[in-house]
Design an enzyme around this catalytic site. Structure first.
Site, mmCIF file in Angstrom:
data_model
loop_
_atom_site.group_PDB
_atom_site.id
_atom_site.type_symbol
_atom_site.label_atom_id
_atom_site.label_comp_id
_atom_site.label_asym_id
_atom_site.label_seq_id
_atom_site.Cartn_x
_atom_site.Cartn_y
_atom_site.Cartn_z
ATOM 1 N N LYS A 16 0.088 4.269 -0.335
ATOM 2 C CA LYS A 16 -0.555 5.486 0.218
ATOM 3 C C LYS A 16 -0.329 6.659 -0.733
ATOM 4 C CE LYS A 16 0.325 3.541 4.737
ATOM 5 N NZ LYS A 16 0.039 3.656 6.144
ATOM 6 N N GLU B 296 -6.900 4.531 7.537
ATOM 7 C CA GLU B 296 -6.778 5.976 7.250
ATOM 8 C C GLU B 296 -8.054 6.515 6.618
ATOM 9 O OE1 GLU B 296 -3.027 5.601 5.225
ATOM 10 O OE2 GLU B 296 -2.167 4.981 7.141
ATOM 11 N N HIS C 137 -9.761 0.962 4.746
ATOM 12 C CA HIS C 137 -8.434 1.140 5.356
ATOM 13 C C HIS C 137 -8.559 2.099 6.541
ATOM 14 C CE1 HIS C 137 -4.290 2.483 5.938
ATOM 15 N NE2 HIS C 137 -3.951 1.315 5.423
ATOM 16 N N GLU D 230 -5.736 -5.113 10.337
ATOM 17 C CA GLU D 230 -4.719 -4.092 10.581
ATOM 18 C C GLU D 230 -5.075 -3.315 11.845
ATOM 19 O OE1 GLU D 230 -2.532 -2.880 6.727
ATOM 20 O OE2 GLU D 230 -4.349 -1.681 6.860
ATOM 21 N N GLY E 41 1.897 2.263 10.760
ATOM 22 C CA GLY E 41 2.835 3.372 10.653
ATOM 23 C C GLY E 41 3.458 3.790 11.976
ATOM 24 N N ASN F 264 0.868 -1.184 0.000
ATOM 25 C CA ASN F 264 0.000 0.000 0.000
ATOM 26 C C ASN F 264 0.904 1.233 0.000
ATOM 27 O OD1 ASN F 264 -1.849 2.012 0.376
ATOM 28 N ND2 ASN F 264 -2.261 1.523 2.529
ATOM 29 N N SER G 73 2.978 -2.037 10.440
ATOM 30 C CA SER G 73 4.420 -1.963 10.713
ATOM 31 C C SER G 73 5.166 -3.267 10.404
ATOM 32 C CB SER G 73 4.678 -1.508 12.155
ATOM 33 O OG SER G 73 4.210 -0.188 12.341
HETATM 34 C C1 PEP Z 1 -0.960 0.122 5.735
HETATM 35 O O1 PEP Z 1 -0.967 1.260 5.283
HETATM 36 O O2 PEP Z 1 -1.853 -0.662 5.393
HETATM 37 C C2 PEP Z 1 0.116 -0.256 6.651
HETATM 38 C C3 PEP Z 1 0.053 -1.424 7.228
HETATM 39 O O3 PEP Z 1 1.127 0.649 6.846
HETATM 40 P P1 PEP Z 1 2.539 0.367 7.603
HETATM 41 O O4 PEP Z 1 3.074 -0.924 7.077
HETATM 42 O O5 PEP Z 1 3.387 1.539 7.263
HETATM 43 O O6 PEP Z 1 2.215 0.264 9.071
#
Ligand code: PEP
Length: 249
Positions: free
Chosen positions: A11, A98, A96, A168, A174, A9, A213
């Site tokens: 972003k 975000e 997601h 998630e 993040g 992803n 992460s």
């Molecule tokens: C994500 O954006 O779905 C995500 C898991 O980000 P990160 O790996 O940076 O935590």
């Protein structure tokens, strides 16, 4: 046996020229693999570049990060499912963290977007996850099951069996914090059990990815956790050599 899925992803990163340079480097270091699937979720403006660069690779597919729930119309700034499909996307992220927590996407909207994805022939990857406060009050399973049921509300069991799901935890995205493999396995087990009813016993057909992460150091243990069928990766998918190493996990 299902092949593990590694989903990037990006972003709001990787403009078209950056995406092109990334793919040149990545494709050179990552020859076709039979035993894993790689998905890229670039920003909408870079989708065509990634589709083009990966068109000869059946082990790689492209998705969009978001769609509107209507197919067309006066929705300035939005991208529809049919135009995403026409640009070569085959997947879409829905719900997601975000989108939910930064842009206020509701559970009803996730359901409308999942329905729009199916109308257009896109596979939705439904993202669910609890906040830290919800985890600390013992509500993790209730929250993720509620989010899953809401997103899938309009679908028939055979359609649910064709979705993907990503667990998630919001507090892990993040932040550098990850769920332990045991915590991930517990959440994935709960999702799998819920999918049993929603798919008429075809729950094993639905890949459930872990995200939050993930990096090259922790990818192996997370992927080995029970009911974890793949990884959804943000930050660690942005650099071609690092991502090439991670998808070989
Ligand atoms: C994500 O954006 O779905 C995500 C898991 O980000 P990160 O790996 O940076 O935590």
């Amino acid at each position: 046996m299902r092949h593990p899925v590694f989903a990037a992803n990006w972003k709001m990163n990787q403009a078209p020229a950056d995406a092109k340079a990334f793919l040149k480097q990545f494709m050179a270091s990552y020859p076709r693999q039979q035993d894993r699937q790689v998905l890229f979720f670039p920003p909408a403006l870079s989708v065509s570049v990634v589709v083009d660069a990966t068109k000869d690779r059946p082990d790689i597919a492209v998705g969009v990060q978001n769609i509107h729930w209507e197919d067309a119309g006066a929705f300035t700034g939005e991208t529809s499912a049919p135009m995403s499909r026409a640009a070569g996307a085959r997947f879409v992220l829905v719900g997601h963290s975000e989108r939910r927590h930064v842009f206020g996407e509701t559970e009803e909207q996730t359901s409308l977007k999942v329905a729009a994805a199916f109308r257009a022939g896109l596979v939705p990857m439904i993202c669910v996850g609890e906040t830290l406060a919800q985890r600390e009050s013992g509500d993790t399973n209730a929250v993720i099951i509620r989010q899953l049921r809401a997103a899938l509300a309009t679908l028939a069991p055979n359609q649910v069996a064709n979705c993907m799901v990503a667990y998630e935890p919001v507090w892990a995205i993040g932040t550098g914090k990850t769920a332990t493999p045991d915590d991930a396995a517990t959440a994935h087990r709960a999702l799998r059990l819920e999918l049993k009813g929603l798919t008429n016993d075809r729950e094993e057909a639905v890949p459930i990815l872990y995200g939050g992460s993930v990096n090259r150091g922790n990818a192996g243990v997370l992927l080995a956790a029970g009911d974890v069928d793949g990884l959804l990766v943000g930050g660690a998918s942005l650099e071609a050599d690092g991502w090439s190493g991670l998808v070989r996990t």
